[in-house]
Structures are given as C-alpha cells and as structure tokens.
Design an enzyme around this catalytic site. Sequence first.
Site, PDB file in Angstrom:
ATOM      1  N   LYS A 149       0.586  -1.241   0.092  1.00  0.00           N
ATOM      2  CA  LYS A 149      -0.232  -0.057   0.324  1.00  0.00           C
ATOM      3  C   LYS A 149       0.884   1.012  -0.220  1.00  0.00           C
ATOM      4  O   LYS A 149       0.257   2.782  -0.633  1.00  0.00           O
ATOM      5  CB  LYS A 149      -0.683   0.213   1.084  1.00  0.00           C
ATOM      6  CG  LYS A 149      -2.349  -1.091   1.079  1.00  0.00           C
ATOM      7  CD  LYS A 149      -3.404  -0.148   1.899  1.00  0.00           C
ATOM      8  CE  LYS A 149      -4.345  -1.745   1.548  1.00  0.00           C
ATOM      9  NZ  LYS A 149      -5.842  -0.912   2.466  1.00  0.00           N
ATOM     10  N   LYS A 190      -3.887  -9.894  -7.363  1.00  0.00           N
ATOM     11  CA  LYS A 190      -5.193  -9.948  -6.266  1.00  0.00           C
ATOM     12  C   LYS A 190      -6.331  -9.136  -7.275  1.00  0.00           C
ATOM     13  O   LYS A 190      -5.758  -8.115  -7.339  1.00  0.00           O
ATOM     14  CB  LYS A 190      -4.914  -9.994  -4.827  1.00  0.00           C
ATOM     15  CG  LYS A 190      -6.009 -10.323  -4.167  1.00  0.00           C
ATOM     16  CD  LYS A 190      -6.013  -9.581  -2.472  1.00  0.00           C
ATOM     17  CE  LYS A 190      -6.113  -7.876  -2.748  1.00  0.00           C
ATOM     18  NZ  LYS A 190      -6.605  -7.740  -1.389  1.00  0.00           N
ATOM     19  N   LYS A 232     -10.875  -3.864  -5.005  1.00  0.00           N
ATOM     20  CA  LYS A 232     -11.538  -3.549  -5.106  1.00  0.00           C
ATOM     21  C   LYS A 232     -11.170  -1.756  -5.663  1.00  0.00           C
ATOM     22  O   LYS A 232     -11.767  -1.083  -6.145  1.00  0.00           O
ATOM     23  CB  LYS A 232     -12.889  -3.720  -3.720  1.00  0.00           C
ATOM     24  CG  LYS A 232     -12.098  -2.666  -2.515  1.00  0.00           C
ATOM     25  CD  LYS A 232     -13.038  -2.677  -1.379  1.00  0.00           C
ATOM     26  CE  LYS A 232     -13.314  -3.502  -0.343  1.00  0.00           C
ATOM     27  NZ  LYS A 232     -12.605  -3.223   0.434  1.00  0.00           N
TER      28      LYS A 232
HETATM   29  P1  TYM Z   1     -10.539  -5.902   2.899  1.00  0.00           P
HETATM   30  O1  TYM Z   1     -11.707  -4.817   2.677  1.00  0.00           O
HETATM   31  O2  TYM Z   1      -9.788  -5.673   1.803  1.00  0.00           O
HETATM   32  O3  TYM Z   1     -11.381  -7.245   2.499  1.00  0.00           O
HETATM   33  C1  TYM Z   1     -12.393  -8.198   2.925  1.00  0.00           C
HETATM   34  C2  TYM Z   1     -11.929  -9.484   3.215  1.00  0.00           C
HETATM   35  O4  TYM Z   1     -12.362  -9.567   1.712  1.00  0.00           O
HETATM   36  C3  TYM Z   1     -11.392 -10.540   1.154  1.00  0.00           C
HETATM   37  N1  TYM Z   1     -10.309 -10.499   0.348  1.00  0.00           N
HETATM   38  C4  TYM Z   1     -10.349 -11.686  -0.890  1.00  0.00           C
HETATM   39  N2  TYM Z   1     -10.903 -12.920  -0.687  1.00  0.00           N
HETATM   40  C5  TYM Z   1     -10.106 -13.682  -1.804  1.00  0.00           C
HETATM   41  N3  TYM Z   1      -9.856 -12.979  -3.136  1.00  0.00           N
HETATM   42  C6  TYM Z   1      -9.167 -11.783  -2.948  1.00  0.00           C
HETATM   43  N4  TYM Z   1      -9.638 -11.197  -4.353  1.00  0.00           N
HETATM   44  C7  TYM Z   1     -10.081 -10.890  -2.040  1.00  0.00           C
HETATM   45  N5  TYM Z   1      -9.943  -9.716  -2.179  1.00  0.00           N
HETATM   46  C8  TYM Z   1      -9.793  -9.439  -0.535  1.00  0.00           C
HETATM   47  C9  TYM Z   1      -9.818 -10.324   2.813  1.00  0.00           C
HETATM   48  O5  TYM Z   1      -9.016 -11.247   2.733  1.00  0.00           O
HETATM   49  C10 TYM Z   1     -10.934  -9.837   3.104  1.00  0.00           C
HETATM   50  O6  TYM Z   1     -11.861 -10.988   3.975  1.00  0.00           O
HETATM   51  N6  TYM Z   1      -7.943  -6.083   7.437  1.00  0.00           N
HETATM   52  C11 TYM Z   1      -9.952  -6.051   6.538  1.00  0.00           C
HETATM   53  C12 TYM Z   1     -10.489  -5.211   7.227  1.00  0.00           C
HETATM   54  C13 TYM Z   1     -10.680  -5.764   8.623  1.00  0.00           C
HETATM   55  C14 TYM Z   1     -10.616  -7.283   9.531  1.00  0.00           C
HETATM   56  C15 TYM Z   1     -10.685  -7.232  10.978  1.00  0.00           C
HETATM   57  C16 TYM Z   1     -10.999  -8.417   8.725  1.00  0.00           C
HETATM   58  C17 TYM Z   1     -10.315  -4.911   9.682  1.00  0.00           C
HETATM   59  N7  TYM Z   1     -10.676  -5.617  10.562  1.00  0.00           N
HETATM   60  C18 TYM Z   1     -10.470  -8.115  11.064  1.00  0.00           C
HETATM   61  C19 TYM Z   1     -11.505  -9.437   9.660  1.00  0.00           C
HETATM   62  C20 TYM Z   1     -11.120  -9.086  11.035  1.00  0.00           C
HETATM   63  C21 TYM Z   1      -9.436  -5.918   4.874  1.00  0.00           C
HETATM   64  O7  TYM Z   1      -8.880  -5.255   4.387  1.00  0.00           O
HETATM   65  O8  TYM Z   1     -10.616  -6.465   4.417  1.00  0.00           O
END
Ligand code: TYM
Length: 341
Positions: free
Chosen positions: A122, A204, A207
């Site tokens: 990032k 990957k 979004k």
């Molecule tokens: P975020 O918002 O980037 O993504 C949300 C969830 O989607 C999964 N994900 C994917 N899984 C498979 N293939 C992909 N291309 C893909 N892109 C995203 C992510 O692994 C995630 O599970 N840090 C986290 C948010 C968060 C969180 C937490 C998660 C904050 N606090 C506590 C669990 C527990 C994040 O950036 O997710």
Amino acid sequence: MNAANNAQSEKKKIIFSGVQPSGVLTIGNYLGAIKNWKSFEEEYDPIYCVVDMHAITVRQTPADLRRRTYETLAVYIACGLSPEKNTLFVQSHVPSHAELNWALACHTMFGELSRMTQFKDKSAKNAGNINAGLFTYPVLMAADILLYGTSLVPVGIDQKQHLELARDIAIRFNSVYGDTFTVPEGYIPPAGMKIMSLQEPAKKMSKSDENVNASVAILDDRDTIIRKFKRAVTDSDTIVKKADGKDGINNLINIHSCFTGKSVEEIEREFDGRGYGEFKLAVGEAVADALAPVRSEFDKLMADKPYLESVMKNGADRAHYLANKMVSKVYRKLGFVARPR
Ligand code: TYM
C-alpha cells in the site's frame, strides 16, 4: 438482538470479520469472505463489522465513504446475514475499537509492523500518503478481533499475516498481564481464498483496481458481469484444464467452481473440447445468475435507510456492550485508575 438471545449467544464462540467500505465490493470479497460467513450462523455468535476507520488509511472522499458504509452493510444483509442472527455494525460507532487500538499499539513492535507485506504494497501504491495509520493498520485490526474474545476469523489469504500478528499480540499481552484475550484462529476458505484479477491474473482482484475490467463487483449488472468475463485475460492454449502457468484459466475455473459448487474435475470434463470462448461465457452466466438475488435484495435495502440505520444501532449497542467490558478489563490490567462514578 433481545436479552434472551443475548444470554443464549454468549455461550457460543464468537466469530468476527470485517470489510472496508473503501470501494465497490468485488467477487473476491464475496468468495474470500462474505459468502462463507452465513455458514457459521448457527454454530457461532457472529459479529461482522463495516471497518470505516480502516478505510481512512487511504484518502477517501467523505460523501463516498458515507454512501459505501451503508452499501457495505446492505451487501452483508443481501448476502443472507440476518441482523437477528448476526451482530452487524459500523466500526466508528463503537469507540472501544479506538481505545483498545492504543493499548495494543503500546504492545506491538515497530519491527513487526515493518514486516507487513500489505503495508509495503500500500505504501508503494500511495507514495504521497504513507501515513502513520497505514503503518499501524494491523493494530486496529487486532483490536477489532481481540475486543470480542473472538475464536474464529474468516478472511481471504491476504489477511493471514495480519491475523498472525493479532495472535502474537494476544499471546504477548496474556503472558505479561495474565489471561485476557482469546487467541483467535483464522478460517481461510480453500477455493475462494485468493480470487485473481481478470486482467492481470497473477495479481489479486482488488476493489481499488483502477482498471474496471479487472474486477467484478458483487453488484454489477448481468451484462457487465458477462462482458468482463468475456474480456478476461487467458493464454494461447484452448484446453479448459488447471495447470501451472495458466493463471487466467485457473482463476476462472476456481470462480466457476465457487459459484456453482461443481468440482474442478467436473468443470474440466464439462468443457472438454469446447474452447475458452464458451467457457468464459459460462463463467459469466454462472456468476450473474448467483448474484442476481443479492443485487435485487440490495436495491430494496438501499431504498430503506431507516431500516439500515436501525440495524446499525442495534448492532452497535450489542457490540458496545461486549467491547466495553473488554476495554475495562484491559485498562484494569494495565493499571489505569477506574473512572470514579
Ligand atoms: P478488505 O476490505 O480488503 O477485504 C475484505 C475481505 O475480503 C477478502 N478479500 C479477498 N478474498 C479472496 N480473493 C480476493 N481477491 C480478495 N480481496 C479481498 C479479504 O481477505 C477480507 O477477508 N483488513 C481487512 C478488514 C478488517 C478485518 C478486521 C478482517 C479489519 N478488521 C478484523 C477480519 C477481522 C481488509 O482489509 O479487508
């Protein structure tokens, strides 16, 4: 959730996860995370958060962030998470997240945070805004998880390193102050853990990708979904079969399998001799068919903001009740004087 539910669900193990409202949710978010959450509803006490505080580690347009926060909550519900069985809330509505974040930051090492690959990625993408929040992002995530005595965290594989850090912080804190936090386990779905970009299948699906054809949104309409799959980058071969070096086809087979429930072998047999064009169309149609009900439910929910706000309020009330107990315990262990009543 009423008091009886509260008492009953307190006996169940907690499951916690979250999504950042930082963009349009993709089928990566769906297959890696949200789709699996429903299956835990009976066995666990599920808590799912819209992590708006994490989203501001990257500059957001305030009006967009506000809209996406509602949208992300609506997607949770449209994907089948009933607010009666799941605690759904917005992170910034529960101040305990910020409070525990600070306590944990003082127990997290600079070196540990420096090793986080997501921080490195990032910072490379946001070279003009490498802020302290981006660096300490995993501490807030650890706070999210540890606040609720969470046992299980269902996430995609990109969050594995953050989860391991949360475990390390919990173990460290417990060893200094005595048993305080549950050490959480991750649940990483075998097939959906890493959905790749349709345009650069070694990367990957994200979004925040600027190429609109690289990702498929959960809420894209049928024609858009099919068009994006038709344009998906593959290779010069024509055989629909998983193999090393066929990143594009491997990803499409994976996506097809996740949406239809068919095994890889079944898919390979079904498309034997039929070529990539036909296969891409079939993947697009399978995805569009599966997501159509989510989209129509989403539209209904977004037309009823008071309902979404009532879900946010109930969720935040319950989350606050649980989280506040944990913060008080942590403050006591740290040696803070209790606020005189
Ligand atoms: P975020 O918002 O980037 O993504 C949300 C969830 O989607 C999964 N994900 C994917 N899984 C498979 N293939 C992909 N291309 C893909 N892109 C995203 C992510 O692994 C995630 O599970 N840090 C986290 C948010 C968060 C969180 C937490 C998660 C904050 N606090 C506590 C669990 C527990 C994040 O950036 O997710």
